[in-house]
Write a protein that holds these residues in place. Structure first.
Motif, PDB file in Angstrom:
ATOM      1  N   VAL A  48       0.836  -1.202   0.000  1.00  0.00           N
ATOM      2  CA  VAL A  48       0.000   0.000   0.000  1.00  0.00           C
ATOM      3  C   VAL A  48       0.872   1.255   0.000  1.00  0.00           C
ATOM      4  CG1 VAL A  48      -1.721   1.326   1.266  1.00  0.00           C
ATOM      5  CG2 VAL A  48      -1.868  -1.178   1.204  1.00  0.00           C
ATOM      6  N   SER A  49       1.735   1.368   0.997  1.00  0.00           N
ATOM      7  CA  SER A  49       2.543   2.577   1.119  1.00  0.00           C
ATOM      8  C   SER A  49       3.735   2.311   2.021  1.00  0.00           C
ATOM      9  CB  SER A  49       1.699   3.719   1.693  1.00  0.00           C
ATOM     10  OG  SER A  49       2.440   4.923   1.767  1.00  0.00           O
ATOM     11  N   GLY A  54      15.577   8.228   7.418  1.00  0.00           N
ATOM     12  CA  GLY A  54      16.619   9.082   6.842  1.00  0.00           C
ATOM     13  C   GLY A  54      16.004  10.171   5.983  1.00  0.00           C
ATOM     14  N   ASP A  55      15.850   9.880   4.701  1.00  0.00           N
ATOM     15  CA  ASP A  55      15.361  10.928   3.802  1.00  0.00           C
ATOM     16  C   ASP A  55      13.849  11.048   3.789  1.00  0.00           C
ATOM     17  OD1 ASP A  55      15.856   9.117   0.629  1.00  0.00           O
ATOM     18  OD2 ASP A  55      14.661   8.676   2.413  1.00  0.00           O
ATOM     19  N   GLY A  56      13.144  10.107   4.462  1.00  0.00           N
ATOM     20  CA  GLY A  56      11.692  10.189   4.509  1.00  0.00           C
ATOM     21  C   GLY A  56      11.017   9.914   3.186  1.00  0.00           C
ATOM     22  N   LYS A  57      11.711   9.247   2.288  1.00  0.00           N
ATOM     23  CA  LYS A  57      11.125   8.935   0.990  1.00  0.00           C
ATOM     24  C   LYS A  57       9.826   8.162   1.166  1.00  0.00           C
ATOM     25  CE  LYS A  57      10.847   7.991  -3.461  1.00  0.00           C
ATOM     26  NZ  LYS A  57      10.526   9.043  -4.461  1.00  0.00           N
ATOM     27  N   LYS A  58       8.803   8.576   0.463  1.00  0.00           N
ATOM     28  CA  LYS A  58       7.505   7.913   0.539  1.00  0.00           C
ATOM     29  C   LYS A  58       7.181   7.245  -0.796  1.00  0.00           C
ATOM     30  CE  LYS A  58       5.738  11.208   3.932  1.00  0.00           C
ATOM     31  NZ  LYS A  58       4.673  12.191   4.270  1.00  0.00           N
ATOM     32  N   LEU A  59       6.464   6.139  -0.665  1.00  0.00           N
ATOM     33  CA  LEU A  59       6.082   5.390  -1.849  1.00  0.00           C
ATOM     34  C   LEU A  59       4.630   4.952  -1.684  1.00  0.00           C
ATOM     35  CD1 LEU A  59       7.651   4.376  -4.400  1.00  0.00           C
ATOM     36  CD2 LEU A  59       7.829   2.174  -3.235  1.00  0.00           C
ATOM     37  N   TYR A  60       3.889   4.989  -2.773  1.00  0.00           N
ATOM     38  CA  TYR A  60       2.486   4.580  -2.746  1.00  0.00           C
ATOM     39  C   TYR A  60       2.203   3.626  -3.895  1.00  0.00           C
ATOM     40  CZ  TYR A  60       1.798   8.597   0.359  1.00  0.00           C
ATOM     41  OH  TYR A  60       1.867   9.487   1.401  1.00  0.00           O
ATOM     42  N   SER A  63      -2.829   2.229  -6.869  1.00  0.00           N
ATOM     43  CA  SER A  63      -4.254   2.140  -6.541  1.00  0.00           C
ATOM     44  C   SER A  63      -4.670   3.088  -5.423  1.00  0.00           C
ATOM     45  CB  SER A  63      -4.607   0.705  -6.143  1.00  0.00           C
ATOM     46  OG  SER A  63      -3.829   0.291  -5.038  1.00  0.00           O
ATOM     47  N   VAL A  64      -3.706   3.583  -4.649  1.00  0.00           N
ATOM     48  CA  VAL A  64      -4.061   4.465  -3.523  1.00  0.00           C
ATOM     49  C   VAL A  64      -3.460   5.859  -3.669  1.00  0.00           C
ATOM     50  CG1 VAL A  64      -4.163   2.445  -2.026  1.00  0.00           C
ATOM     51  CG2 VAL A  64      -2.102   3.885  -2.002  1.00  0.00           C
ATOM     52  N   LYS A  65      -2.661   6.060  -4.678  1.00  0.00           N
ATOM     53  CA  LYS A  65      -1.990   7.349  -4.863  1.00  0.00           C
ATOM     54  C   LYS A  65      -3.012   8.463  -4.992  1.00  0.00           C
ATOM     55  CE  LYS A  65       1.686   6.633  -7.134  1.00  0.00           C
ATOM     56  NZ  LYS A  65       2.651   6.354  -8.215  1.00  0.00           N
ATOM     57  N   GLY A  66      -2.798   9.522  -4.248  1.00  0.00           N
ATOM     58  CA  GLY A  66      -3.708  10.648  -4.261  1.00  0.00           C
ATOM     59  C   GLY A  66      -4.852  10.521  -3.275  1.00  0.00           C
TER      60      GLY A  66
END
Length: 128
Positions: A48-49, A54-60, A63-66
């Protein structure tokens, strides 16, 4: 022994919102990368996410982006998943997971095997 405790699941109508939270305890944490996964009824677990240390990189997931937003509180060793505009296909058991130690590479942030501790899961049901 690290433990993850999830909260915030429940029943909501389509278009509504829920906020899941997950807290880590039982250890001294210097770096935590977090992931949320879900398992819909009769299907395999899916990513899902995630947010990494460290850099706080986020990934989605696409299907759930936005619609979903992941956030973390490093001081409290917690992560949250704000879920808006929920759809019936979001119905699943949601699991939080945590990776201690070095950051996962971006291409691996959505891989369950990159996380070494898992929560018990919380049910999210979206009615249409």
């Amino acid at each position: 022994q690290v433990q993850l405790v999830e909260s915030g699941g429940g029943l909501v109508q389509a278009g509504g919102s829920l906020r899941l939270s997950c807290a880590a305890s039982g250890g001294t944490f210097s770096s935590l990368s977090w992931g949320w996964f879900r398992q819909p009824p009769g299907k395999a677990r899916e990513f899902v996410s995630a947010v990494r240390w460290g850099d706080g990189k986020k990934l989605y997931a696409d299907s759930v982006k936005g619609r979903f937003t992941i956030s973390r509180d490093n001081a409290k060793n917690t992560v949250s998943l704000q879920m808006d505009s929920l759809k019936s296909e979001d119905t699943a058991v949601y699991y939080c997971a945590v990776r201690t130690g070095n950051n996962p590479i971006v291409s691996r942030m959505g891989v369950p095997g990159e996380y070494n501790y898992w929560g018990q899961g919380t049910q999210v049901t979206v009615s249409s």
